[in-house]
Design a protein around this motif. Structure first.
Motif, PDB file in Angstrom:
ATOM      1  N   GLY A 152       0.815  -1.213   0.000  1.00 50.17           N
ATOM      2  CA  GLY A 152       0.000   0.000   0.000  1.00 50.17           C
ATOM      3  C   GLY A 152       0.849   1.264   0.000  1.00 50.17           C
ATOM      4  O   GLY A 152       0.531   2.251  -0.671  1.00 50.17           O
ATOM      5  N   TYR A 169      -1.229   7.356   3.631  1.00 52.35           N
ATOM      6  CA  TYR A 169      -1.711   5.980   3.639  1.00 52.35           C
ATOM      7  C   TYR A 169      -1.510   5.329   5.007  1.00 52.35           C
ATOM      8  O   TYR A 169      -2.452   4.757   5.572  1.00 52.35           O
ATOM      9  CB  TYR A 169      -1.001   5.155   2.564  1.00 52.35           C
ATOM     10  CG  TYR A 169      -1.448   3.710   2.559  1.00 52.35           C
ATOM     11  CD1 TYR A 169      -2.631   3.340   1.920  1.00 52.35           C
ATOM     12  CD2 TYR A 169      -0.713   2.735   3.213  1.00 52.35           C
ATOM     13  CE1 TYR A 169      -3.057   2.025   1.937  1.00 52.35           C
ATOM     14  CE2 TYR A 169      -1.142   1.415   3.240  1.00 52.35           C
ATOM     15  CZ  TYR A 169      -2.315   1.062   2.591  1.00 52.35           C
ATOM     16  OH  TYR A 169      -2.738  -0.248   2.618  1.00 52.35           O
ATOM     17  N   ASP A 202      -7.567   2.693   0.311  1.00 52.29           N
ATOM     18  CA  ASP A 202      -6.995   1.352   0.133  1.00 52.29           C
ATOM     19  C   ASP A 202      -7.687   0.565  -0.971  1.00 52.29           C
ATOM     20  O   ASP A 202      -7.322  -0.582  -1.213  1.00 52.29           O
ATOM     21  CB  ASP A 202      -7.098   0.582   1.463  1.00 52.29           C
ATOM     22  CG  ASP A 202      -6.182  -0.626   1.512  1.00 52.29           C
ATOM     23  OD1 ASP A 202      -5.035  -0.526   1.038  1.00 52.29           O
ATOM     24  OD2 ASP A 202      -6.609  -1.677   2.035  1.00 52.29           O
ATOM     25  N   PRO A 205      -5.001  -0.128  -3.944  1.00 54.58           N
ATOM     26  CA  PRO A 205      -3.867  -0.933  -3.474  1.00 54.58           C
ATOM     27  C   PRO A 205      -4.243  -2.358  -3.085  1.00 54.58           C
ATOM     28  O   PRO A 205      -3.497  -3.301  -3.369  1.00 54.58           O
ATOM     29  CB  PRO A 205      -3.370  -0.142  -2.263  1.00 54.58           C
ATOM     30  CG  PRO A 205      -3.756   1.264  -2.541  1.00 54.58           C
ATOM     31  CD  PRO A 205      -5.074   1.174  -3.255  1.00 54.58           C
TER      32      PRO A 205
END
Length: 317
Positions: A152, A169, A202, A205
């Motif tokens: 990620g 992130y 997210d 990813p």
């Protein structure tokens, strides 16, 4: 610069891995606690405001330093700044000692030690767990941790904001947990936005990680498990990663409810099993731990190879 920044950060972490309780992380966690104390008045809007203010407070300095270094053409200093931020946001080795120690304990037949290590790592009750259950939970924890602490971060570091996006992130992932999972925060409106924000941050990813697992593992089983079983986990992203990862390794991950055959109600009202939808693979065993190590490293090499090709295309262009 992007490829070299990640490569040097990975090498640095292998040589000098950061502990999960390092001073930088402790300060960020303390900051999150203060933000929750200041803004939590029981309303979702307050959680949204606290989230944006915390992101701005952490991302703005990172972006400003990087911009100033590039503005004055201090390329090597900008490169060093990138390496430092990636090093701080990666967590490839934060918890690997738990996974390795559990693997060694199970190989030695010491299930009690493996249970104690797993309990310390996952913060859950492991009393009475057998080797297969210990292996399953350790594999699941390793796959999710690797995604959130490595893949990620890679994805967001490639975005235009660079190091600031990597910070976003990791901090958003932490806030989604810290403002929702503790007992005193469960079902509170304050953490709703943090959970929704990380879901969308997210979204891409998680799917790229699942694709990477499928490419470097058993592709057909990974895709089959992803399509048919990912929605059985409460958390969509976790379901995608674990279904694809388990399929790629030929291992059934998840609880019995998540990996059981799909229940079908017939016209007569009888409940039957749809056997065609049974998750493929074997029950997790100690060998699955070694398979997980291989899968993660192959996925990491795939990411690095693609990143090298992308960097080369940009440089030649």
């Amino acid at each position: 610069m992007t490829f070299l920044s990640i490569l040097f950060a990975l090498l640095l972490e292998q040589l000098k891995p950061l502990r999960a309780d390092n001073p930088v992380y402790r300060e960020i966690k303390a900051f999150a606690v203060r933000m929750e104390t200041w803004f939590n008045a029981g309303d979702a809007a307050h959680g949204r405001l606290g989230w944006f203010l915390m992101m701005f407070a952490l991302m703005a300095p990172v972006s400003l330093v990087y911009w100033l270094l590039l503005r004055y053409n201090w390329i090597f200093a900008a490169f060093a700044w990138n390496v430092l931020i990636v090093y701080l946001t990666l967590g490839f080795r934060h918890y690997s000692h738990y996974f390795t120690s559990i693997q060694l304990a199970l190989n030695a037949g010491d299930e009690a030690a493996a249970r104690a290590l797993l309990a310390e790592w996952t913060k859950q009750d492991t009393i009475g767990m057998e080797a297969n259950e210990i292996s399953r939970i350790a594999v699941e924890k390793a796959l999710i941790t690797t995604h959130r602490n490595v893949f990620g971060v890679f994805f967001w570091f490639l975005m235009p904001l660079g190091p600031a996006a990597a910070v976003m992130y990791r901090v958003s992932e932490y806030l989604a947990r810290a403002w929702n999972e503790p007992e005193h925060m469960r079902n509170e409106a304050f953490g709703e936005f943090a959970a929704k924000a990380f879901y969308w941050i997210d979204w891409i990813p998680a799917r790229l990680t699942a694709v990477a697992f499928a490419v470097v593992g058993n592709f057909e089983d990974a895709v089959y498990a992803w399509r048919n079983f990912a929605d059985r986990w409460k958390d969509e992203a976790i379901g995608i990663i674990l279904a694809a990862g388990g399929g790629a390794m030929g291992v059934r991950l998840g609880t019995p409810v998540e990996n059981a055959a799909k229940l079908v109600v017939s016209e007569a009202g009888e409940i039957t099993d749809e056997e065609v939808d049974t998750l493929p693979g074997e029950e997790p065993s100690v060998r699955a731990l070694q398979s997980t190590v291989g899968l993660v490293w192959r996925a990491l090499l795939l990411w690095m190879m693609l990143l090298l090709l992308l960097s080369g295309a940009v440089w030649l262009g």
